[in-house]
Design a protein around this motif. Structure first.
Motif, PDB file in Angstrom:
ATOM      1  N   ASN A   6     -20.835 -11.123  18.038  1.00  0.00           N
ATOM      2  CA  ASN A   6     -19.824 -10.284  17.379  1.00  0.00           C
ATOM      3  C   ASN A   6     -18.858 -11.130  16.560  1.00  0.00           C
ATOM      4  O   ASN A   6     -17.725 -11.359  16.956  1.00  0.00           O
ATOM      5  CB  ASN A   6     -19.022  -9.505  18.428  1.00  0.00           C
ATOM      6  N   ARG A   7     -19.293 -11.582  15.438  1.00  0.00           N
ATOM      7  CA  ARG A   7     -18.372 -12.290  14.556  1.00  0.00           C
ATOM      8  C   ARG A   7     -17.560 -11.259  13.779  1.00  0.00           C
ATOM      9  O   ARG A   7     -18.111 -10.284  13.279  1.00  0.00           O
ATOM     10  CB  ARG A   7     -19.170 -13.172  13.604  1.00  0.00           C
ATOM     11  N   VAL A   8     -16.253 -11.469  13.687  1.00  0.00           N
ATOM     12  CA  VAL A   8     -15.381 -10.533  12.968  1.00  0.00           C
ATOM     13  C   VAL A   8     -14.885 -11.224  11.690  1.00  0.00           C
ATOM     14  O   VAL A   8     -14.373 -12.340  11.740  1.00  0.00           O
ATOM     15  CB  VAL A   8     -14.189 -10.096  13.847  1.00  0.00           C
ATOM     16  N   TYR A   9     -15.044 -10.561  10.553  1.00  0.00           N
ATOM     17  CA  TYR A   9     -14.693 -11.139   9.256  1.00  0.00           C
ATOM     18  C   TYR A   9     -13.321 -10.662   8.797  1.00  0.00           C
ATOM     19  O   TYR A   9     -12.996  -9.472   8.921  1.00  0.00           O
ATOM     20  CB  TYR A   9     -15.769 -10.773   8.219  1.00  0.00           C
ATOM     21  N   MET A  67     -22.577  -3.955  -0.038  1.00  0.00           N
ATOM     22  CA  MET A  67     -22.855  -5.243  -0.700  1.00  0.00           C
ATOM     23  C   MET A  67     -22.064  -6.363  -0.047  1.00  0.00           C
ATOM     24  O   MET A  67     -22.540  -7.480   0.131  1.00  0.00           O
ATOM     25  CB  MET A  67     -22.471  -5.179  -2.185  1.00  0.00           C
ATOM     26  N   MET A  68     -20.825  -6.052   0.335  1.00  0.00           N
ATOM     27  CA  MET A  68     -19.957  -7.061   0.965  1.00  0.00           C
ATOM     28  C   MET A  68     -20.571  -7.531   2.286  1.00  0.00           C
ATOM     29  O   MET A  68     -20.642  -8.731   2.569  1.00  0.00           O
ATOM     30  CB  MET A  68     -18.560  -6.463   1.193  1.00  0.00           C
ATOM     31  N   LEU A  69     -21.018  -6.574   3.092  1.00  0.00           N
ATOM     32  CA  LEU A  69     -21.581  -6.940   4.393  1.00  0.00           C
ATOM     33  C   LEU A  69     -22.884  -7.726   4.212  1.00  0.00           C
ATOM     34  O   LEU A  69     -23.152  -8.672   4.957  1.00  0.00           O
ATOM     35  CB  LEU A  69     -21.800  -5.685   5.240  1.00  0.00           C
ATOM     36  N   LYS A  70     -23.664  -7.330   3.221  1.00  0.00           N
ATOM     37  CA  LYS A  70     -24.913  -8.070   2.966  1.00  0.00           C
ATOM     38  C   LYS A  70     -24.600  -9.521   2.560  1.00  0.00           C
ATOM     39  O   LYS A  70     -25.225 -10.464   3.044  1.00  0.00           O
ATOM     40  CB  LYS A  70     -25.708  -7.357   1.865  1.00  0.00           C
ATOM     41  N   TRP A  71     -23.602  -9.657   1.699  1.00  0.00           N
ATOM     42  CA  TRP A  71     -23.220 -10.994   1.234  1.00  0.00           C
ATOM     43  C   TRP A  71     -22.691 -11.834   2.397  1.00  0.00           C
ATOM     44  O   TRP A  71     -23.061 -13.007   2.559  1.00  0.00           O
ATOM     45  CB  TRP A  71     -22.156 -10.854   0.129  1.00  0.00           C
ATOM     46  N   LEU A  72     -21.863 -11.235   3.239  1.00  0.00           N
ATOM     47  CA  LEU A  72     -21.327 -11.956   4.408  1.00  0.00           C
ATOM     48  C   LEU A  72     -22.473 -12.340   5.343  1.00  0.00           C
ATOM     49  O   LEU A  72     -22.529 -13.463   5.852  1.00  0.00           O
ATOM     50  CB  LEU A  72     -20.314 -11.082   5.159  1.00  0.00           C
ATOM     51  N   GLY A  73     -23.389 -11.381   5.558  1.00  0.00           N
ATOM     52  CA  GLY A  73     -24.513 -11.633   6.460  1.00  0.00           C
ATOM     53  C   GLY A  73     -25.365 -12.799   5.980  1.00  0.00           C
ATOM     54  O   GLY A  73     -25.768 -13.660   6.765  1.00  0.00           O
ATOM     55  N   GLN A  74     -25.616 -12.834   4.663  1.00  0.00           N
ATOM     56  CA  GLN A  74     -26.453 -13.913   4.126  1.00  0.00           C
ATOM     57  C   GLN A  74     -25.697 -15.244   4.152  1.00  0.00           C
ATOM     58  O   GLN A  74     -26.243 -16.281   4.483  1.00  0.00           O
ATOM     59  CB  GLN A  74     -26.883 -13.578   2.696  1.00  0.00           C
ATOM     60  N   ARG A  75     -24.412 -15.161   3.853  1.00  0.00           N
ATOM     61  CA  ARG A  75     -23.613 -16.392   3.779  1.00  0.00           C
ATOM     62  C   ARG A  75     -23.442 -17.027   5.148  1.00  0.00           C
ATOM     63  O   ARG A  75     -23.458 -18.248   5.277  1.00  0.00           O
ATOM     64  CB  ARG A  75     -22.247 -16.023   3.177  1.00  0.00           C
ATOM     65  N   TYR A  76     -23.239 -16.189   6.161  1.00  0.00           N
ATOM     66  CA  TYR A  76     -22.972 -16.713   7.514  1.00  0.00           C
ATOM     67  C   TYR A  76     -24.185 -16.551   8.430  1.00  0.00           C
ATOM     68  O   TYR A  76     -24.049 -16.679   9.645  1.00  0.00           O
ATOM     69  CB  TYR A  76     -21.734 -16.019   8.101  1.00  0.00           C
ATOM     70  N   HIS A  77     -25.337 -16.246   7.856  1.00  0.00           N
ATOM     71  CA  HIS A  77     -26.572 -16.089   8.644  1.00  0.00           C
ATOM     72  C   HIS A  77     -26.346 -15.151   9.824  1.00  0.00           C
ATOM     73  O   HIS A  77     -26.662 -15.473  10.969  1.00  0.00           O
ATOM     74  CB  HIS A  77     -27.083 -17.454   9.126  1.00  0.00           C
ATOM     75  N   ASP A  78     -25.771 -14.007   9.532  1.00  0.00           N
ATOM     76  CA  ASP A  78     -25.388 -13.047  10.566  1.00  0.00           C
ATOM     77  C   ASP A  78     -26.230 -11.776  10.375  1.00  0.00           C
ATOM     78  O   ASP A  78     -25.926 -10.922   9.542  1.00  0.00           O
ATOM     79  CB  ASP A  78     -23.882 -12.754  10.409  1.00  0.00           C
ATOM     80  N   GLN A  79     -27.268 -11.685  11.177  1.00  0.00           N
ATOM     81  CA  GLN A  79     -28.196 -10.553  10.994  1.00  0.00           C
ATOM     82  C   GLN A  79     -27.563  -9.223  11.351  1.00  0.00           C
ATOM     83  O   GLN A  79     -27.930  -8.184  10.810  1.00  0.00           O
ATOM     84  CB  GLN A  79     -29.449 -10.770  11.848  1.00  0.00           C
ATOM     85  N   ARG A  80     -26.610  -9.259  12.284  1.00  0.00           N
ATOM     86  CA  ARG A  80     -25.963  -7.997  12.675  1.00  0.00           C
ATOM     87  C   ARG A  80     -25.278  -7.366  11.459  1.00  0.00           C
ATOM     88  O   ARG A  80     -25.395  -6.159  11.207  1.00  0.00           O
ATOM     89  CB  ARG A  80     -24.921  -8.262  13.778  1.00  0.00           C
ATOM     90  N   VAL A  81     -24.612  -8.200  10.694  1.00  0.00           N
ATOM     91  CA  VAL A  81     -23.869  -7.684   9.543  1.00  0.00           C
ATOM     92  C   VAL A  81     -24.817  -7.311   8.402  1.00  0.00           C
ATOM     93  O   VAL A  81     -24.592  -6.302   7.720  1.00  0.00           O
ATOM     94  CB  VAL A  81     -22.792  -8.714   9.125  1.00  0.00           C
TER      95      VAL A  81
END
Ligand code: ATP
Length: 379
Positions: A20-23, A319-333
């Protein structure tokens, strides 16, 4: 928002346990319909969080034309600093027709932000969710599926707030094209094309290389970058012809790369093909951070009436969540982003659903709530 994440508990989507990473998200609601549509996009994230745990911590900052009226600055230093500290920025829309600089131009802090944070890649996806939304004949769901990659920090906008006026007789704004600025934007466009899973990978260079030196230079750099992507088809169009082709054959495009002002104009034209400004999301992406906002402006003609279409902003959050997910390797997001897009897609396919711009009768809140309810069902 949700306590499971605050307590550090893992949650499950299907079989998969997730961290559970919180951005930290800076929120600039802005003016006009900006706050109305941003509120609905936050509702969507909160709905998701009830199911899968906290994703975002939203921190609101003042910005925009009203902020200038209140504080004397449309983009206060404290807001800029908040944006720098955040992991991403969610923006509504900015500017009020009656609030202007002494030279008569409107406040555009959202554009200033692009310069300040060097957000060079303006990503504008255009997708047809429902054939009833397009004024074109014979177009089905997904037939229009392209991305405009607008170079965001130079071109004709380079001289914004700094053009020259001579003795009340002549005014000049300059088209500025640099090698490094064009290279990185064109490279972004080619990378995007390789990631989109379209059957034909194609990057169309839109310019006016037959008339302007700056545009011939832009095309030369496009050709140099294209050499590194032999699997992607090269394509060229002059900006005037492109306005025609976009209406005649929008299904022929994958990624379109162009300078700042041409990208600005083509984005509005493209939005008109899929239901209007309310249907168009966007991201302004740099090396260190990114701003996510609908492509539209403050829409003074409908502000305060509760009828603005929130879909563009909701898709911007996806798009924001996809970008965060790719940037931080966070599949949940990344998965959360896909869920939002699916919910939008499915709700938009329902007959008669939509705000008045889509021919429907829903208010902004009703449409936001409908997408949120559907999201709850499919998670
Ligand atoms: P800017 O100059 O700030 O980019 P703009 O000139 O492109 O803004 P908009 O504010 O985007 O103008 O509005 C253009 C038209 O689209 C207006 O008729 C407006 O009502 C409509 N519009 C914009 N956003 C929405 C929305 N979210 N829902 C419904 N209609 C919208």
């Amino acid at each position: 928002m949700v306590s499971a994440a605050e307590n550090g508990i893992s949650v499950k989507i299907g079989e998969k346990a997730l961290e559970n990473r919180v951005y930290q998200i800076a929120v600039l609601k802005g003016d006009g319909i900006g706050p109305e549509v941003v509120d609905e996009s936050i509702r969507i994230v909160e709905t998701l969080e009830r199911e899968i745990g906290q994703i975002c911590h939203f921190i609101q900052y003042p910005c925009g034309a009203q902020c200038y009226v209140d504080q004397g600055d449309p983009l206060p230093e404290s807001t800029l600093e908040g944006c720098r500290q955040a992991e991403a920025i969610l923006l509504g829309a900015m500017g009020l027709p009656d609030v202007r600089w002494p030279d008569g131009t409107e406040m555009r802090p959202q554009v200033d932000l692009r310069f300040q944070l060097d957000l060079y890649a303006g990503v504008r996806p255009i997708y047809l969710y429902n054939p009833d939304h397009t004024p074109l004949k014979r177009m089905d769901v997904g037939d229009i599926d392209l991305v405009i990659l607008r170079e965001n920090v130079e071109g004709l906008f380079a001289s914004m707030n700094a053009g020259i006026e001579l003795r009340g007789q002549v005014a000049v704004d300059s088209m500025v094209i640099t090698k490094s600025g064009t290279e990185r934007a064109v490279k972004y466009a080619f990378e995007l094309s390789t990631q989109r899973n379209k059957s034909l990978m194609k990057v169309t260079c839109v310019d006016k290389a037959n008339v302007f030196k700056s545009m011939a230079f832009f095309r030369d750099i496009y050709d140099q970058v294209a050499q590194d992507y032999p699997e992607v088809t090269r394509d060229y169009a002059y900006i005037d012809a492109m306005a025609l082709y976009m209406v005649q054959q929008p299904d022929a495009y994958d990624v379109i790369v162009t300078e700042n002002m041409y990208g600005d104009i083509l984005s509005d034209l493209a939005a008109g093909l899929v239901g209007g400004m309310g249907m168009a999301p966007s991201a302004d992406i740099g090396e260190d951070t990114a701003v996510f906002q609908p492509s539209h402006g403050t829409a003074p003609d409908i502000a305060g009436q509760g009828i603005a279409n929130p879909v563009g902003t909701i898709l911007s959050v996806s798009m924001m969540l996809k970008w965060l997910g790719q940037r931080y390797h966070d599949q949940r997001v990344e998965h959360a982003a896909a869920l939002i897009e699916t919910a939008v897609r499915q709700v938009m396919e329902m007959p008669g659903v939509g705000t008045p711009d889509l021919g429907g009768q829903s208010s902004t809140i009703e449409l936001g709530q409908k997408i949120a309810d559907h999201l709850s069902e499919i998670v």
